[in-house]
Design a protein around this motif. Structure first.
Motif, PDB file in Angstrom:
ATOM      1  N   LEU A   1     -44.750 -22.848  13.567  1.00  0.00           N
ATOM      2  CA  LEU A   1     -45.708 -23.493  14.462  1.00  0.00           C
ATOM      3  C   LEU A   1     -45.518 -25.000  14.415  1.00  0.00           C
ATOM      4  O   LEU A   1     -45.321 -25.571  13.342  1.00  0.00           O
ATOM      5  CB  LEU A   1     -47.149 -23.156  14.051  1.00  0.00           C
ATOM      6  CG  LEU A   1     -47.644 -21.742  14.332  1.00  0.00           C
ATOM      7  CD1 LEU A   1     -48.945 -21.493  13.586  1.00  0.00           C
ATOM      8  CD2 LEU A   1     -47.844 -21.524  15.830  1.00  0.00           C
ATOM      9  N   GLN A   2     -45.587 -25.647  15.572  1.00  0.00           N
ATOM     10  CA  GLN A   2     -45.553 -27.103  15.625  1.00  0.00           C
ATOM     11  C   GLN A   2     -46.264 -27.571  16.883  1.00  0.00           C
ATOM     12  O   GLN A   2     -46.462 -26.807  17.834  1.00  0.00           O
ATOM     13  CB  GLN A   2     -44.117 -27.628  15.603  1.00  0.00           C
ATOM     14  CG  GLN A   2     -43.285 -27.212  16.806  1.00  0.00           C
ATOM     15  CD  GLN A   2     -41.835 -27.642  16.665  1.00  0.00           C
ATOM     16  OE1 GLN A   2     -41.167 -27.267  15.724  1.00  0.00           O
ATOM     17  NE2 GLN A   2     -41.363 -28.446  17.613  1.00  0.00           N
ATOM     18  N   LEU A   3     -46.681 -28.833  16.869  1.00  0.00           N
ATOM     19  CA  LEU A   3     -47.311 -29.410  18.058  1.00  0.00           C
ATOM     20  C   LEU A   3     -46.261 -29.645  19.130  1.00  0.00           C
ATOM     21  O   LEU A   3     -45.087 -29.883  18.826  1.00  0.00           O
ATOM     22  CB  LEU A   3     -47.988 -30.738  17.708  1.00  0.00           C
ATOM     23  CG  LEU A   3     -49.218 -30.677  16.797  1.00  0.00           C
ATOM     24  CD1 LEU A   3     -49.678 -32.082  16.459  1.00  0.00           C
ATOM     25  CD2 LEU A   3     -50.349 -29.889  17.444  1.00  0.00           C
ATOM     26  N   ASN A   4     -46.680 -29.586  20.398  1.00  0.00           N
ATOM     27  CA  ASN A   4     -45.743 -29.920  21.468  1.00  0.00           C
ATOM     28  C   ASN A   4     -45.548 -31.431  21.537  1.00  0.00           C
ATOM     29  O   ASN A   4     -46.164 -32.186  20.775  1.00  0.00           O
ATOM     30  CB  ASN A   4     -46.193 -29.327  22.806  1.00  0.00           C
ATOM     31  CG  ASN A   4     -47.523 -29.893  23.280  1.00  0.00           C
ATOM     32  OD1 ASN A   4     -48.013 -30.904  22.770  1.00  0.00           O
ATOM     33  ND2 ASN A   4     -48.127 -29.251  24.260  1.00  0.00           N
ATOM     34  N   ALA A   5     -44.700 -31.871  22.442  1.00  0.00           N
ATOM     35  CA  ALA A   5     -44.310 -33.286  22.479  1.00  0.00           C
ATOM     36  C   ALA A   5     -45.492 -34.222  22.675  1.00  0.00           C
ATOM     37  O   ALA A   5     -45.506 -35.335  22.144  1.00  0.00           O
ATOM     38  CB  ALA A   5     -43.280 -33.505  23.590  1.00  0.00           C
ATOM     39  N   ASN A   6     -46.507 -33.787  23.429  1.00  0.00           N
ATOM     40  CA  ASN A   6     -47.659 -34.642  23.698  1.00  0.00           C
ATOM     41  C   ASN A   6     -48.781 -34.467  22.682  1.00  0.00           C
ATOM     42  O   ASN A   6     -49.780 -35.176  22.732  1.00  0.00           O
ATOM     43  CB  ASN A   6     -48.209 -34.370  25.104  1.00  0.00           C
ATOM     44  CG  ASN A   6     -47.229 -34.783  26.184  1.00  0.00           C
ATOM     45  OD1 ASN A   6     -46.579 -35.806  26.058  1.00  0.00           O
ATOM     46  ND2 ASN A   6     -47.110 -33.986  27.234  1.00  0.00           N
ATOM     47  N   GLY A   7     -48.630 -33.505  21.793  1.00  0.00           N
ATOM     48  CA  GLY A   7     -49.655 -33.280  20.782  1.00  0.00           C
ATOM     49  C   GLY A   7     -50.910 -32.626  21.299  1.00  0.00           C
ATOM     50  O   GLY A   7     -51.926 -32.558  20.604  1.00  0.00           O
ATOM     51  N   ASN A   8     -50.876 -32.108  22.548  1.00  0.00           N
ATOM     52  CA  ASN A   8     -52.069 -31.484  23.128  1.00  0.00           C
ATOM     53  C   ASN A   8     -51.977 -29.966  23.187  1.00  0.00           C
ATOM     54  O   ASN A   8     -52.778 -29.299  23.836  1.00  0.00           O
ATOM     55  CB  ASN A   8     -52.339 -32.036  24.527  1.00  0.00           C
ATOM     56  CG  ASN A   8     -51.149 -31.829  25.464  1.00  0.00           C
ATOM     57  OD1 ASN A   8     -50.109 -31.304  25.060  1.00  0.00           O
ATOM     58  ND2 ASN A   8     -51.298 -32.252  26.708  1.00  0.00           N
ATOM     59  N   GLY A   9     -50.976 -29.402  22.505  1.00  0.00           N
ATOM     60  CA  GLY A   9     -50.800 -27.959  22.470  1.00  0.00           C
ATOM     61  C   GLY A   9     -49.795 -27.615  21.384  1.00  0.00           C
ATOM     62  O   GLY A   9     -49.353 -28.484  20.621  1.00  0.00           O
ATOM     63  N   THR A  10     -49.424 -26.348  21.301  1.00  0.00           N
ATOM     64  CA  THR A  10     -48.532 -25.926  20.230  1.00  0.00           C
ATOM     65  C   THR A  10     -47.341 -25.127  20.746  1.00  0.00           C
ATOM     66  O   THR A  10     -47.357 -24.596  21.858  1.00  0.00           O
ATOM     67  CB  THR A  10     -49.282 -25.070  19.195  1.00  0.00           C
ATOM     68  OG1 THR A  10     -49.947 -23.993  19.874  1.00  0.00           O
ATOM     69  CG2 THR A  10     -50.272 -25.887  18.417  1.00  0.00           C
ATOM     70  N   ILE A  11     -46.337 -25.059  19.880  1.00  0.00           N
ATOM     71  CA  ILE A  11     -45.131 -24.273  20.134  1.00  0.00           C
ATOM     72  C   ILE A  11     -45.020 -23.223  19.033  1.00  0.00           C
ATOM     73  O   ILE A  11     -45.135 -23.556  17.839  1.00  0.00           O
ATOM     74  CB  ILE A  11     -43.866 -25.157  20.095  1.00  0.00           C
ATOM     75  CG1 ILE A  11     -43.967 -26.296  21.104  1.00  0.00           C
ATOM     76  CG2 ILE A  11     -42.613 -24.322  20.339  1.00  0.00           C
ATOM     77  CD1 ILE A  11     -42.912 -27.371  20.910  1.00  0.00           C
ATOM     78  N   TYR A  12     -44.844 -21.970  19.422  1.00  0.00           N
ATOM     79  CA  TYR A  12     -44.577 -20.915  18.442  1.00  0.00           C
ATOM     80  C   TYR A  12     -43.123 -20.486  18.580  1.00  0.00           C
ATOM     81  O   TYR A  12     -42.652 -20.216  19.692  1.00  0.00           O
ATOM     82  CB  TYR A  12     -45.477 -19.693  18.649  1.00  0.00           C
ATOM     83  CG  TYR A  12     -45.011 -18.516  17.817  1.00  0.00           C
ATOM     84  CD1 TYR A  12     -45.331 -18.428  16.472  1.00  0.00           C
ATOM     85  CD2 TYR A  12     -44.181 -17.535  18.375  1.00  0.00           C
ATOM     86  CE1 TYR A  12     -44.851 -17.384  15.692  1.00  0.00           C
ATOM     87  CE2 TYR A  12     -43.701 -16.488  17.594  1.00  0.00           C
ATOM     88  CZ  TYR A  12     -44.037 -16.421  16.256  1.00  0.00           C
ATOM     89  OH  TYR A  12     -43.554 -15.392  15.480  1.00  0.00           O
TER      90      TYR A  12
END
Length: 467
Positions: A170-181
């Protein structure tokens, strides 16, 4: 006679002035200026504390400005005097306090009055319909052992997730307003991204020469935000958060399964309480290997913080018996006011906490091997100073780290002062107020600086990488 006329004129002037003040206060309320309306009605109610009208407007203004518990007594007083507007607002307040039976009763009274006056009931009936859904959810709260909780900075909530590599990444997306699984094999990911002013979900498959084209998951995207995905190890069960239809309020956590025949996801289901609340609840993640789960919520938290709960996932869902259980037990379970109240199996909790400690220790060892973790974009995460290609980006990142350190110190200072404030008497609280207010003003400013510096670091480094 002259004296009588003087008093009569004075009384008329006062009455006219009061009427003007009341009309002005009502206008503020009707225009949505609730803070100003609250101030105006607080003065009026001091003159006439038993006025049903004043109690209604003051209570409604308190509710609209977030002072829920303070609003209830005024709305109750107004409702007892049958001031009809109070029943709807009292229903809203009771619902927010999880007193759903009383909330439904007040809404029904409100709708009966609208029918008697031949007024439109469509809006009220729609609100009652949503309220009944919440009431049904409250009557089927899941029994789940919540073994720990962590109050963390909202922008760093993922630090509290200690899932093993077998559960994916899990990590934050580039804008920090969502996540990447990203799955365990690293060949598939599901992530959130902005589309037409809404957060939407996409998938990507890893090809020989990099990540393929992103695919919009249309079957889960509607006229609402969908975000924070987590795919279970079976590759078909997907948890995500949505603020659309069927939520208790804000983001709620939903579950769905992938239908390989139709190449779509099935109709999602709200996973209910205690995972969801009238606040924002999101990123339900499960480490099946360690039998631990996580989710995050901003219920009962200030704007810059969230609470991450760690729980033991159930093999099969078991609900509390609403009719046979003490109402306070149901309330505590639904709201998670005390996680210890969910510990019905001491061995289960002890073993789960041991597994969590092992995961936490392993993650801390991993962190020690890196200088830091900085997400540049979806394909690049820096862990050492030598990763930077731009000296300007590197310098800006050093500034950012110092700002984050300052921010953490201020937040801890504020938390300490708030705790001290709660134990002080009136004089002690008065002395603490200026410093608390100052910190509450400085922290958002510093948060904004941190966000700007974070974006600037990424911009500078990406520009360098593209050259």
């Amino acid at each position: 006679m002259k004296k009588y006329i003087f008093y009569l004129l004075a009384w008329c002037c006062i009455s006219t002035l009061s009427a003007q003040t009341l009309n002005q206060a009502k206008k503020l309320f009707d225009n949505g200026a609730y803070e100003q309306a609250k101030t105006a009605f607080s003065k009026l109610i001091k003159r006439s504390p038993n006025s049903a009208e004043y109690n209604y407007y003051y209570g409604a203004s308190l509710y609209e400005t977030g002072e829920l518990n303070k609003a209830v007594p005024y709305l109750e007083k107004s409702a007892k005097r049958n001031y009809i507007g109070a029943f709807r607002y009292l229903g809203k307040a009771y619902a927010d306090l999880y007193r759903f039976d009383e909330a439904v009763e007040n809404y029904e009274t409100h709708i009966d009055w609208l029918n008697e006056k031949n007024r439109d009931t469509e809006e009220a009936e729609a609100e009652l319909s949503e309220l009944l859904k919440k009431s049904r959810m409250f009557k089927s709260v899941e029994k789940v052992a919540v073994i720990d909780s962590f109050v963390v900075n909202k922008s760093k909530f993922l630090d509290a997730y200690k899932i093993s590599k077998t559960a994916g990444k899990l990590q934050l997306n580039a804008n920090g307003n969502g996540t990447i699984y990203e799955n365990e094999m690293g060949n598939k990911r599901i992530f959130s991204e902005m589309k037409d002013s809404l957060m939407q979900l996409y998938t990507q498959e890893l090809l020989l020469d990099g990540w393929g084209e992103k695919t919009h998951i249309e079957s889960l995207n509607d006229s609402c935000n969908v975000n924070f995905p987590f795919l279970m190890g079976d590759g078909t069960t997907l948890y995500y958060a949505s603020d659309g239809e069927g939520t208790l309020g804000g983001y709620d956590i939903f579950v769905t399964r992938y239908d390989s025949e139709d190449n779509t996801y099935l109709r999602p289901s709200n996973i209910g309480m205690p995972f969801n609340s009238t606040a924002n609840d999101y990123l339900y993640a499960v480490d099946e290997f360690n039998n631990l789960g996580w989710f995050v919520t901003d219920r009962n938290q200030p704007a810059d913080t969230v609470c991450v709960y760690v729980f033991v996932p159930n093999e099969s869902k078991e609900n509390y018996n609403y009719e046979a259980t003490d109402p306070q037990v149901i309330m505590d379970a639904a709201t998670l006011r005390s996680i210890q109240a969910t510990w019905t199996d001491e061995n289960q909790v002890r073993e789960a906490r041991q597994r969590l400690a092992s995961l936490k220790y392993a993650k801390e060892e991993d962190v020690k091997k890196a200088d830091f973790h900085l997400i540049i974009d979806d394909s690049a995460t820096y862990t050492s100073w030598s990763d930077f290609r731009s000296k300007e980006a590197q310098s800006t990142y050093r500034q950012l780290l110092q700002k984050e350190k300052d921010l953490n110190q201020l937040q801890q200072n504020l938390a300490n002062k708030r705790e001290q404030f709660a134990t002080e008497n009136g004089l002690g609280q008065k002395k603490l107020e200026p410093s608390i207010l100052d910190l509450e003003k400085r922290i958002p400013q510093l948060l904004e600086e941190v966000e700007k510096l974070t974006l600037e670091v990424r911009r500078l480094e990406i520009e360098k990488l593209r050259k």
